[in-house]
Motif scaffolding. Structure first.
Motif, PDB file in Angstrom:
ATOM      1  N   PRO A 197       0.814  -1.226   0.000  1.00  0.00           N
ATOM      2  CA  PRO A 197       0.000   0.000   0.000  1.00  0.00           C
ATOM      3  C   PRO A 197       0.842   1.269   0.000  1.00  0.00           C
ATOM      4  CG  PRO A 197      -0.076  -1.083   2.143  1.00  0.00           C
ATOM      5  CD  PRO A 197       0.588  -2.041   1.204  1.00  0.00           C
ATOM      6  N   ARG A 198       2.097   1.148   0.356  1.00  0.00           N
ATOM      7  CA  ARG A 198       2.965   2.327   0.376  1.00  0.00           C
ATOM      8  C   ARG A 198       3.271   2.845  -1.021  1.00  0.00           C
ATOM      9  NH1 ARG A 198       4.831  -0.703   4.689  1.00  0.00           N
ATOM     10  NH2 ARG A 198       6.310  -1.848   3.403  1.00  0.00           N
ATOM     11  N   PHE A 199       3.124   1.983  -2.039  1.00  0.00           N
ATOM     12  CA  PHE A 199       3.426   2.459  -3.387  1.00  0.00           C
ATOM     13  C   PHE A 199       2.398   3.489  -3.843  1.00  0.00           C
ATOM     14  CE2 PHE A 199       3.198   2.438  -8.001  1.00  0.00           C
ATOM     15  CZ  PHE A 199       4.523   2.674  -8.323  1.00  0.00           C
ATOM     16  N   LEU A 200       1.122   3.163  -3.751  1.00  0.00           N
ATOM     17  CA  LEU A 200       0.098   4.135  -4.133  1.00  0.00           C
ATOM     18  C   LEU A 200       0.127   5.352  -3.218  1.00  0.00           C
ATOM     19  CD1 LEU A 200      -2.916   1.848  -5.110  1.00  0.00           C
ATOM     20  CD2 LEU A 200      -1.392   3.144  -6.621  1.00  0.00           C
ATOM     21  N   GLN A 201       0.508   5.136  -1.961  1.00  0.00           N
ATOM     22  CA  GLN A 201       0.662   6.263  -1.034  1.00  0.00           C
ATOM     23  C   GLN A 201       1.766   7.194  -1.529  1.00  0.00           C
ATOM     24  OE1 GLN A 201       2.254   5.282   2.835  1.00  0.00           O
ATOM     25  NE2 GLN A 201       1.205   6.982   3.812  1.00  0.00           N
ATOM     26  N   MET A 202       2.848   6.626  -2.063  1.00  0.00           N
ATOM     27  CA  MET A 202       3.938   7.434  -2.597  1.00  0.00           C
ATOM     28  C   MET A 202       3.467   8.281  -3.775  1.00  0.00           C
ATOM     29  SD  MET A 202       7.450   6.168  -4.466  1.00  0.00           S
ATOM     30  CE  MET A 202       6.524   5.726  -5.956  1.00  0.00           C
ATOM     31  N   ILE A 203       2.695   7.665  -4.692  1.00  0.00           N
ATOM     32  CA  ILE A 203       2.191   8.398  -5.850  1.00  0.00           C
ATOM     33  C   ILE A 203       1.296   9.544  -5.407  1.00  0.00           C
ATOM     34  CG2 ILE A 203       0.759   8.238  -7.918  1.00  0.00           C
ATOM     35  CD1 ILE A 203       3.457   6.858  -8.229  1.00  0.00           C
ATOM     36  N   GLU A 204       0.376   9.253  -4.500  1.00  0.00           N
ATOM     37  CA  GLU A 204      -0.561  10.281  -4.054  1.00  0.00           C
ATOM     38  C   GLU A 204       0.153  11.369  -3.249  1.00  0.00           C
ATOM     39  OE1 GLU A 204      -4.930  10.381  -1.900  1.00  0.00           O
ATOM     40  OE2 GLU A 204      -4.399   8.832  -3.354  1.00  0.00           O
ATOM     41  N   SER A 205       1.148  10.978  -2.452  1.00  0.00           N
ATOM     42  CA  SER A 205       1.894  11.970  -1.681  1.00  0.00           C
ATOM     43  C   SER A 205       2.666  12.911  -2.600  1.00  0.00           C
ATOM     44  CB  SER A 205       2.863  11.269  -0.723  1.00  0.00           C
ATOM     45  OG  SER A 205       2.171  10.511   0.227  1.00  0.00           O
ATOM     46  N   ARG A 206       3.224  12.367  -3.676  1.00  0.00           N
ATOM     47  CA  ARG A 206       3.938  13.210  -4.641  1.00  0.00           C
ATOM     48  C   ARG A 206       3.007  14.251  -5.239  1.00  0.00           C
ATOM     49  NH1 ARG A 206       5.554  10.063  -9.871  1.00  0.00           N
ATOM     50  NH2 ARG A 206       3.300  10.335 -10.179  1.00  0.00           N
ATOM     51  N   ASP A 207       1.810  13.818  -5.636  1.00  0.00           N
ATOM     52  CA  ASP A 207       0.860  14.736  -6.258  1.00  0.00           C
ATOM     53  C   ASP A 207       0.311  15.743  -5.245  1.00  0.00           C
ATOM     54  OD1 ASP A 207       1.312  13.206  -8.507  1.00  0.00           O
ATOM     55  OD2 ASP A 207      -0.551  12.069  -8.342  1.00  0.00           O
ATOM     56  N   ALA A 208       0.152  15.304  -3.996  1.00  0.00           N
ATOM     57  CA  ALA A 208      -0.314  16.219  -2.959  1.00  0.00           C
ATOM     58  C   ALA A 208       0.766  17.243  -2.612  1.00  0.00           C
ATOM     59  CB  ALA A 208      -0.725  15.435  -1.717  1.00  0.00           C
ATOM     60  N   HIS A 209       2.023  16.809  -2.607  1.00  0.00           N
ATOM     61  CA  HIS A 209       3.121  17.731  -2.298  1.00  0.00           C
ATOM     62  C   HIS A 209       3.234  18.813  -3.362  1.00  0.00           C
ATOM     63  CE1 HIS A 209       7.529  18.845  -2.245  1.00  0.00           C
ATOM     64  NE2 HIS A 209       7.149  19.121  -1.022  1.00  0.00           N
ATOM     65  N   LEU A 210       3.149  18.427  -4.636  1.00  0.00           N
ATOM     66  CA  LEU A 210       3.209  19.431  -5.694  1.00  0.00           C
ATOM     67  C   LEU A 210       1.987  20.336  -5.623  1.00  0.00           C
ATOM     68  CD1 LEU A 210       4.699  20.573  -8.127  1.00  0.00           C
ATOM     69  CD2 LEU A 210       3.529  18.890  -9.559  1.00  0.00           C
ATOM     70  N   GLY A 211       0.848  19.761  -5.259  1.00  0.00           N
ATOM     71  CA  GLY A 211      -0.337  20.585  -5.092  1.00  0.00           C
ATOM     72  C   GLY A 211      -0.141  21.616  -3.995  1.00  0.00           C
ATOM     73  N   ALA A 212       0.427  21.193  -2.866  1.00  0.00           N
ATOM     74  CA  ALA A 212       0.660  22.129  -1.770  1.00  0.00           C
ATOM     75  C   ALA A 212       1.612  23.233  -2.186  1.00  0.00           C
ATOM     76  CB  ALA A 212       1.212  21.374  -0.559  1.00  0.00           C
ATOM     77  N   LEU A 213       2.624  22.897  -2.965  1.00  0.00           N
ATOM     78  CA  LEU A 213       3.581  23.911  -3.423  1.00  0.00           C
ATOM     79  C   LEU A 213       2.940  24.930  -4.349  1.00  0.00           C
ATOM     80  CD1 LEU A 213       6.748  21.721  -4.168  1.00  0.00           C
ATOM     81  CD2 LEU A 213       6.410  23.277  -2.237  1.00  0.00           C
ATOM     82  N   THR A 214       1.894  24.512  -5.051  1.00  0.00           N
ATOM     83  CA  THR A 214       1.256  25.400  -6.032  1.00  0.00           C
ATOM     84  C   THR A 214      -0.084  25.940  -5.545  1.00  0.00           C
ATOM     85  OG1 THR A 214       0.383  23.411  -7.143  1.00  0.00           O
ATOM     86  CG2 THR A 214       2.406  24.381  -8.032  1.00  0.00           C
ATOM     87  N   GLY A 215      -0.456  25.615  -4.299  1.00  0.00           N
ATOM     88  CA  GLY A 215      -1.647  26.189  -3.713  1.00  0.00           C
ATOM     89  C   GLY A 215      -2.948  25.488  -4.032  1.00  0.00           C
ATOM     90  N   VAL A 216      -2.865  24.189  -4.426  1.00  0.00           N
ATOM     91  CA  VAL A 216      -4.076  23.419  -4.702  1.00  0.00           C
ATOM     92  C   VAL A 216      -3.980  22.093  -3.960  1.00  0.00           C
ATOM     93  CG1 VAL A 216      -4.410  24.528  -6.945  1.00  0.00           C
ATOM     94  CG2 VAL A 216      -3.108  22.392  -6.804  1.00  0.00           C
ATOM     95  N   GLU A 217      -5.025  21.267  -4.054  1.00  0.00           N
ATOM     96  CA  GLU A 217      -5.021  20.003  -3.323  1.00  0.00           C
ATOM     97  C   GLU A 217      -4.108  18.971  -3.978  1.00  0.00           C
ATOM     98  OE1 GLU A 217      -8.187  16.776  -1.395  1.00  0.00           O
ATOM     99  OE2 GLU A 217      -8.884  18.305  -2.824  1.00  0.00           O
ATOM    100  N   PHE A 218      -4.245  18.801  -5.304  1.00  0.00           N
ATOM    101  CA  PHE A 218      -3.417  17.848  -6.044  1.00  0.00           C
ATOM    102  C   PHE A 218      -2.965  18.478  -7.358  1.00  0.00           C
ATOM    103  CE2 PHE A 218      -6.090  14.908  -3.539  1.00  0.00           C
ATOM    104  CZ  PHE A 218      -5.106  14.127  -2.946  1.00  0.00           C
TER     105      PHE A 218
END
Length: 246
Positions: A197-218
């Protein structure tokens, strides 16, 4: 059929990992998007090629893609051969996309790195009118507007990010279609990096991190090899037009 966006993935599910929500955003906006898997993933630890193909088409339907093709390149054997380049050129010329998305060139998987290089050459040669493909008329060249590179396993500084917050559930649903890769439920199934389950968590965390950097959710990131041209220094369409300020 002609498409606005053509997305290539080395294996069924790679497109969903890196650009699934962006595909969903484009199709929701009315753009025609075509998907092309390069291999049938015959070396996958889990899931047969036939099963992977069914899963890929189910995921394409979830994302709203106009079609999904498979070029049948050898899994684990993507190399810069004339045959592979010509098959990609033929697909590009048949569907005439405005933009092409391919894997980022620096990835942990050798097939992903090799695919990026082969596809870069194919997009370039597609625009050469004297580069012939069997069965195609002379001069049947097509030059997409640009190549966008997306991430599968890894990430790097992006050229720009696509806000996919409103479409992220469709990415999750499309990934869920690839059940053979994430659930070791068959007698012959084995545990892999993807079944954790950590693999999909990694994918989603990457997209959430970029979202946070750009001011959106994902957000999903894109890298370009050429400068991105803009008309002004103003950030968005809401900037005040030229003239006296209030």
């Amino acid at each position: 059929m002609a498409v606005d966006l053509l997305v290539f993935g080395p294996h069924p599910d790679d497109i969903e990992f890196g650009l699934g929500a962006t595909v969903a955003r484009h199709t929701a906006a009315g753009h025609a998007v075509g998907l092309c898997d390069l291999t049938r993933a015959e070396l996958s630890s889990n899931g047969s090629p036939e099963q992977r193909e069914k899963e890929a088409h189910a995921a394409a339907a979830v994302l709203g893609a106009a079609w999904r093709e498979n070029l049948g390149w050898p899994d684990g054997g993507i190399t810069r051969t004339p045959e592979l380049i010509r098959s990609a050129v033929d697909l590009i010329r048949r569907h005439r996309p405005r933009a092409v998305a391919v894997p980022y060139w620096d990835d942990r998987h050798p097939d992903h790195r090799a695919a990026s290089e082969v596809l870069r050459r194919a997009v370039f040669r597609s625009g050469l009118r004297r580069f012939a493909v069997d069965g195609a008329p002379d001069g049947d060249a097509w030059k997409p507007e640009w190549i966008c590179y997306y991430f599968i396993n890894d990430s790097a500084p992006v050229s720009f990010a696509v806000d996919v917050s409103a479409h992220y559930q469709r990415k999750r649903d499309a990934l869920g279609c690839h059940r053979s890769q994430f659930v070791a439920s068959e007698p012959a199934s084995v545990e892999t990096r993807l079944t954790s389950p950590r693999f999909l968590q990694m994918i989603e965390s990457r997209d959430a991190h970029l979202g946070a950097l750009t001011g959106v959710e994902f957000a999903e990131g894109i890298v370009l090899k050429e400068p991105l041209l803009r008309e002004t220094l103003f950030r968005g369409a809401g900037a005040l037009p030229p003239g006296p300020r209030p």
